[in-house]
Design an enzyme around this catalytic site. Structure first.
Site, PDB file in Angstrom:
ATOM      1  N   HIS A 113      31.124  48.807  41.547  1.00  0.00           N
ATOM      2  CA  HIS A 113      31.195  47.337  41.664  1.00  0.00           C
ATOM      3  C   HIS A 113      31.314  46.965  43.130  1.00  0.00           C
ATOM      4  CE1 HIS A 113      32.840  43.290  40.054  1.00  0.00           C
ATOM      5  NE2 HIS A 113      32.655  43.151  41.346  1.00  0.00           N
ATOM      6  N   HIS A 151      29.868  44.014  46.324  1.00  0.00           N
ATOM      7  CA  HIS A 151      29.085  42.856  46.779  1.00  0.00           C
ATOM      8  C   HIS A 151      28.529  43.175  48.157  1.00  0.00           C
ATOM      9  CE1 HIS A 151      30.754  40.247  43.586  1.00  0.00           C
ATOM     10  NE2 HIS A 151      31.807  41.044  43.726  1.00  0.00           N
ATOM     11  N   ARG A 160      25.946  41.243  49.471  1.00  0.00           N
ATOM     12  CA  ARG A 160      25.449  39.977  50.058  1.00  0.00           C
ATOM     13  C   ARG A 160      23.996  40.098  50.520  1.00  0.00           C
ATOM     14  NH1 ARG A 160      29.876  37.973  47.580  1.00  0.00           N
ATOM     15  NH2 ARG A 160      31.774  37.997  48.819  1.00  0.00           N
ATOM     16  N   ASN A 203      25.647  38.218  42.367  1.00  0.00           N
ATOM     17  CA  ASN A 203      26.051  36.809  42.545  1.00  0.00           C
ATOM     18  C   ASN A 203      25.656  36.265  43.927  1.00  0.00           C
ATOM     19  OD1 ASN A 203      28.045  38.431  43.774  1.00  0.00           O
ATOM     20  ND2 ASN A 203      29.624  36.877  43.515  1.00  0.00           N
ATOM     21  N   LYS A 235      25.373  41.559  34.313  1.00  0.00           N
ATOM     22  CA  LYS A 235      26.722  41.074  34.625  1.00  0.00           C
ATOM     23  C   LYS A 235      26.954  39.722  33.973  1.00  0.00           C
ATOM     24  CE  LYS A 235      30.695  40.761  36.755  1.00  0.00           C
ATOM     25  NZ  LYS A 235      31.143  40.940  38.117  1.00  0.00           N
ATOM     26  N   HIS A 243      33.077  39.916  34.069  1.00  0.00           N
ATOM     27  CA  HIS A 243      34.184  39.327  34.839  1.00  0.00           C
ATOM     28  C   HIS A 243      35.108  38.697  33.791  1.00  0.00           C
ATOM     29  CE1 HIS A 243      36.023  37.482  38.499  1.00  0.00           C
ATOM     30  NE2 HIS A 243      36.588  36.796  37.527  1.00  0.00           N
ATOM     31  N   HIS A 261      37.120  45.226  37.348  1.00  0.00           N
ATOM     32  CA  HIS A 261      38.336  44.989  38.133  1.00  0.00           C
ATOM     33  C   HIS A 261      39.534  44.531  37.291  1.00  0.00           C
ATOM     34  CE1 HIS A 261      36.384  41.106  37.910  1.00  0.00           C
ATOM     35  NE2 HIS A 261      35.633  41.287  38.963  1.00  0.00           N
ATOM     36  N   LEU A 293      39.678  37.411  43.266  1.00  0.00           N
ATOM     37  CA  LEU A 293      39.675  37.147  41.831  1.00  0.00           C
ATOM     38  C   LEU A 293      39.189  38.388  41.098  1.00  0.00           C
ATOM     39  CD1 LEU A 293      38.359  33.490  41.794  1.00  0.00           C
ATOM     40  CD2 LEU A 293      40.627  34.289  41.089  1.00  0.00           C
ATOM     41  N   ASP A 325      34.925  46.376  44.279  1.00  0.00           N
ATOM     42  CA  ASP A 325      34.827  44.915  44.383  1.00  0.00           C
ATOM     43  C   ASP A 325      34.943  44.468  45.842  1.00  0.00           C
ATOM     44  OD1 ASP A 325      34.397  42.327  43.583  1.00  0.00           O
ATOM     45  OD2 ASP A 325      36.445  41.977  42.895  1.00  0.00           O
ATOM     46  N   HIS A 351      33.743  37.982  53.169  1.00  0.00           N
ATOM     47  CA  HIS A 351      33.511  36.572  53.507  1.00  0.00           C
ATOM     48  C   HIS A 351      33.812  36.416  54.990  1.00  0.00           C
ATOM     49  CE1 HIS A 351      33.181  34.948  49.389  1.00  0.00           C
ATOM     50  NE2 HIS A 351      34.118  35.831  49.057  1.00  0.00           N
ATOM     51  N   ALA A 369      37.540  33.543  47.543  1.00  0.00           N
ATOM     52  CA  ALA A 369      38.167  34.724  46.944  1.00  0.00           C
ATOM     53  C   ALA A 369      37.366  35.955  47.316  1.00  0.00           C
ATOM     54  CB  ALA A 369      38.195  34.568  45.433  1.00  0.00           C
TER      55      ALA A 369
HETATM   56  C1  NCD Z   1      33.797  38.108  44.559  1.00  0.00           C
HETATM   57  C2  NCD Z   1      32.848  37.512  45.607  1.00  0.00           C
HETATM   58  O1  NCD Z   1      33.308  37.035  46.637  1.00  0.00           O
HETATM   59  O2  NCD Z   1      31.617  37.561  45.385  1.00  0.00           O
HETATM   60  N1  NCD Z   1      35.132  37.680  44.857  1.00  0.00           N
HETATM   61  C3  NCD Z   1      36.276  38.275  44.441  1.00  0.00           C
HETATM   62  O3  NCD Z   1      37.348  37.715  44.695  1.00  0.00           O
HETATM   63  N2  NCD Z   1      36.280  39.420  43.797  1.00  0.00           N
HETATM   64  C4  NCD Z   1      33.353  37.722  43.196  1.00  0.00           C
HETATM   65  C5  NCD Z   1      34.044  38.478  42.078  1.00  0.00           C
HETATM   66  O4  NCD Z   1      33.771  39.662  41.860  1.00  0.00           O
HETATM   67  O5  NCD Z   1      34.882  37.896  41.389  1.00  0.00           O
HETATM   68 ZN    ZN Z   2      33.173  41.380  42.290  1.00  0.00          ZN
END
Ligand code: NCD
Ligand code: ZN
Length: 351
Positions: A13, A15, A17, A41, A99, A136, A174, A219, A247, A251, A263
């Protein structure tokens, strides 16, 4: 023990980007893991097989051509997702999983699902073809206390999905609660869960230590200590249902340190060192290989990686930030020294 060698691990899992952030972060994950499940996402989200093909190419372009890292792509389920497209993407080896984001549950989830019955056609197809559903697991009902949203999701939604599709492979992503652990343990072998390094490491007090600390906000939000202890027991048990999913969710600093902060915790650069810390504290370094390198691949029906990685007890200094100015990102464990250090970049079995 001063050195620990395990089979090359996978991150189930993450991200990555797009754009400059993708270029900045992808190599951290590729350096630590053989493969990773790439979250869809984006804005707009990765919904179709064609979107996933294009995104996979962007990930490959962000890495050196010598990299053997394999991104495993996912499709974001919407109420308009096409079961045939998803199944074709799976058959072609483009899509590993789908997902499910409840609409509004987290970052970029506005296109997610409001009425679950609208995706039953896709779920039925996925059950038939053995394609995993990644969830999620939080309700979005504003009446439900944010710390209860995972437990309420299990009761109101997850139990219904599993009752309606008893052979569907489901990963509760998660997990953060003892309720999540208990649910996964009581379900069949087709239900598993990922666990992040940060939820293993701190409880909800970390967000409020001496003031509000946005870099500890993600989150699902971290819960109270008893829940952290439950997921630590699950992760370090070696039980096949629990596996590694960082996860890692970068950001830009201004999007975190803001009146309405995003988050997400960026843990990719030292993810394995962070997990090793938890496993050592629990006297369970011998189970790290199962959690990081065996259980997830086995659950997904993927071959195990063939290479190894080695961690050495020589210390890793985690920078306070990566990048410059407004484009910088604050990592998990910023400014700390972790006991373990990853020595070898992974080599991987190529499918
Ligand atoms: C994730 C994100 O920023 O894309 N944020 C997070 O707090 N984990 C999205 C997610 O997996 O919930
Ligand atoms: Zn995530």
């Amino acid at each position: 023990m001063d050195r620990l060698t395990i089979r090359t691990p996978d991150d189930f899992h993450v991200h990555l980007r797009v754009g400059a952030m993708l270029t900045a972060v992808a190599h951290f994950t590729a350096n630590q893991f053989g493969r990773a499940i790439i979250m869809p996402n984006l804005v707009p989200p990765v919904v179709t097989t064609a979107h996933a093909v294009a995104y996979r190419a962007r990930i490959a372009a962000a890495l050196p051509t010598s990299s053997s890292f394999v991104p495993l792509m996912t499709a974001y389920l919407t109420e308009d997702s096409d079961p045939d497209d998803v199944a074709a993407g799976h058959a072609e080896g483009v899509l590993t999983a789908c997902k499910l984001y409840p609409a509004g549950a987290t970052t970029n989830s506005a296109h997610g699902v409001r009425d679950l019955s609208r995706v039953f056609g896709v779920l039925a197809k996925m059950e038939r073809i053995g394609m995993p559903l990644l969830i999620h697991g939080e309700v979005t009902d504003p009446e439900v206390d944010i710390f209860d949203r995972e437990a309420v999701f299990i009761e109101r939604v997850l139990s219904k999905i599993i009752a309606a599709f008893p052979s569907l492979k489901v990963v509760m992503e998660h997990i953060t609660t003892s309720d999540g652990v208990a649910f996964v343990e009581s379900a069949g072998a087709n239900v598993g869960a990922t666990i992040t390094p940060h939820h293993l490491e701190f409880n909800r007090n970390a967000m409020f230590r001496g003031g509000f600390r946005p870099h500890f906000y993600c989150l699902p939000v971290a819960k109270r200590e008893s829940h952290r202890l439950a997921i630590r027991r699950a992760a370090t048990s070696g039980a096949p249902k629990f596996f590694l999913g960082t996860d890692s969710a970068p950001h830009r600093i201004g999007d975190k340190e803001s009146a309405c902060g995003c988050a997400g915790i960026f843990n990719a650069p030292f993810a394995l060192e962070s997990y090793a810390k938890t496993f050592e504290e629990e006297n369970a370094l011998a189970s790290l290989d199962a959690f990081a390198s065996v259980n997830g691949a086995t659950f997904y029906g993927l071959p195990l990686n063939e290479g190894t990685i080695t961690l050495e007890r020589s210390g890793s200094e985690v920078p306070a930030t990566y990048g410059e100015g407004a484009d910088s990102v604050v990592p998990f464990h910023a400014g700390e020294t972790l006991d373990w250090k990853l020595l070898t970049a992974p080599t991987n079995f190529r499918v």
